[in-house]
Every structure is written in structure tokens, then in C-alpha cells.
Design a protein around this motif. Sequence first.
Motif, PDB file in Angstrom:
ATOM      1  N   ALA A   1       0.855  -1.183   0.000  1.00 32.99           N
ATOM      2  CA  ALA A   1       0.000   0.000   0.000  1.00 32.99           C
ATOM      3  C   ALA A   1       0.892   1.233   0.000  1.00 32.99           C
ATOM      4  O   ALA A   1       1.622   1.476   0.960  1.00 32.99           O
ATOM      5  CB  ALA A   1      -0.925  -0.004   1.207  1.00 32.99           C
ATOM      6  N   CYS A   2       0.854   1.973  -1.100  1.00 35.92           N
ATOM      7  CA  CYS A   2       1.666   3.187  -1.215  1.00 35.92           C
ATOM      8  C   CYS A   2       1.159   4.011  -2.394  1.00 35.92           C
ATOM      9  O   CYS A   2       0.366   3.538  -3.200  1.00 35.92           O
ATOM     10  CB  CYS A   2       3.136   2.836  -1.395  1.00 35.92           C
ATOM     11  N   GLU A   3       1.643   5.244  -2.468  1.00 36.89           N
ATOM     12  CA  GLU A   3       1.291   6.148  -3.558  1.00 36.89           C
ATOM     13  C   GLU A   3       2.571   6.752  -4.111  1.00 36.89           C
ATOM     14  O   GLU A   3       3.409   7.249  -3.357  1.00 36.89           O
ATOM     15  CB  GLU A   3       0.361   7.246  -3.068  1.00 36.89           C
ATOM     16  N   SER A   4       2.703   6.750  -5.428  1.00 38.70           N
ATOM     17  CA  SER A   4       3.922   7.267  -6.058  1.00 38.70           C
ATOM     18  C   SER A   4       4.116   8.757  -5.819  1.00 38.70           C
ATOM     19  O   SER A   4       5.233   9.254  -5.891  1.00 38.70           O
ATOM     20  CB  SER A   4       3.907   6.968  -7.559  1.00 38.70           C
ATOM     21  N   VAL A   5       3.040   9.465  -5.497  1.00 42.55           N
ATOM     22  CA  VAL A   5       3.142  10.904  -5.217  1.00 42.55           C
ATOM     23  C   VAL A   5       3.984  11.143  -3.969  1.00 42.55           C
ATOM     24  O   VAL A   5       4.756  12.089  -3.895  1.00 42.55           O
ATOM     25  CB  VAL A   5       1.734  11.512  -5.017  1.00 42.55           C
ATOM     26  N   TYR A   6       3.828  10.262  -2.978  1.00 41.69           N
ATOM     27  CA  TYR A   6       4.517  10.432  -1.700  1.00 41.69           C
ATOM     28  C   TYR A   6       5.779   9.590  -1.574  1.00 41.69           C
ATOM     29  O   TYR A   6       6.656   9.916  -0.779  1.00 41.69           O
ATOM     30  CB  TYR A   6       3.562  10.100  -0.545  1.00 41.69           C
ATOM     31  N   GLU A   7       5.837   8.496  -2.303  1.00 40.41           N
ATOM     32  CA  GLU A   7       6.987   7.588  -2.241  1.00 40.41           C
ATOM     33  C   GLU A   7       7.463   7.295  -3.654  1.00 40.41           C
ATOM     34  O   GLU A   7       6.791   6.600  -4.411  1.00 40.41           O
ATOM     35  CB  GLU A   7       6.590   6.260  -1.569  1.00 40.41           C
ATOM     36  N   GLU A   8       8.607   7.808  -4.025  1.00 40.01           N
ATOM     37  CA  GLU A   8       9.139   7.609  -5.377  1.00 40.01           C
ATOM     38  C   GLU A   8       9.325   6.128  -5.695  1.00 40.01           C
ATOM     39  O   GLU A   8       9.111   5.690  -6.818  1.00 40.01           O
ATOM     40  CB  GLU A   8      10.471   8.351  -5.518  1.00 40.01           C
ATOM     41  N   SER A   9       9.682   5.323  -4.695  1.00 41.57           N
ATOM     42  CA  SER A   9       9.915   3.893  -4.915  1.00 41.57           C
ATOM     43  C   SER A   9       8.624   3.108  -5.132  1.00 41.57           C
ATOM     44  O   SER A   9       8.649   1.911  -5.375  1.00 41.57           O
ATOM     45  CB  SER A   9      10.705   3.298  -3.754  1.00 41.57           C
ATOM     46  N   CYS A  10       7.476   3.767  -5.068  1.00 37.40           N
ATOM     47  CA  CYS A  10       6.178   3.126  -5.314  1.00 37.40           C
ATOM     48  C   CYS A  10       5.774   3.243  -6.779  1.00 37.40           C
ATOM     49  O   CYS A  10       4.766   2.704  -7.193  1.00 37.40           O
ATOM     50  CB  CYS A  10       5.107   3.762  -4.428  1.00 37.40           C
TER      51      CYS A  10
END
Length: 152
Positions: free
Chosen positions: A25-34
Amino acid sequence: MQQYLLWFGALISLSASAYAIKCYACESVYEESCGEDFEVETHFKYDCSFIAPPRFLESDLLSVNATACLKRVFKENGVRKIVRGCFFGEVNATDVGCKMDPTLTAVQNVSCHVCDNENFCNGAEAVIGWNGLDKWKLFSSLVLFLLAAQVP
């Protein structure tokens, strides 16, 4: 002896029902590695039994339990974003579970990949398949059927 085996099979069947899929569970907006070049991070791992469905989906769902993992790609104001998380709804009918929040007017859904073949299946690749819950239920039912067939 066979009666004890039947009870044991029933117990296994009940414990298999408590299984919940685990997803990233992650979002690319907040975590580049997502993003598209997904890099596994320990803090991305979630047990979906502790996550509630989005409010805008609640009225369309038959069950509020997560059924699979999700990798959604969408564009917001022309910017491509990726979200990974728990999927709610029928795995083979993704029109409900892949719906975007209707209050987000500047968002266009690009793709929605759903998988339930194993825990954390929404990493880099996502495909539709069986999850452990279905396998356990099938196995438990088969054991119970075979044992019941032998009872006089």
C-alpha cells in the motif's frame, strides 16, 4: 477416530476463513519507490484485514472485507500516478472495485490491475489468480468430503 478427523477438518476450514490477503500500500506521489520502478519497502506491507474500503464504494460492496490487491495507474491534471493497495469487491468484476472517487473531477483512470494469487502480488507485475483462501477452502472441502464418504 473418523469423527475426530471430521472435527479437525471443520476446524481447518474455519481457520482458513480468517485468512486475509496482504498487499503493498503506497502512492507514487509520496513515495518515489512506489512508482513504475517499484522497490519493495517494508513499510509498504499492509494486512488488508485492518483496512476499510473507501467510503464512496461502501454502498456498492457486498462485503467490506478486502478480497485482493490493487495497482492503479491514473492521471491527475496530466500527471501520471500509481497507487497500490487493497482491493474491495468481486475480483472478476473489477468495474466496482476499480471505480475512482467521483469527487475527484481532474482524475482519469488509466489502468487497474487486480491480483489475488498470493500476498504482496501488487508489486511490479499484477495478474488475476487464486489467493490462499480459495485453495484452503477447496482443500478443506475435499478432505471433509473424503472423510464423510468413509463414515458408515
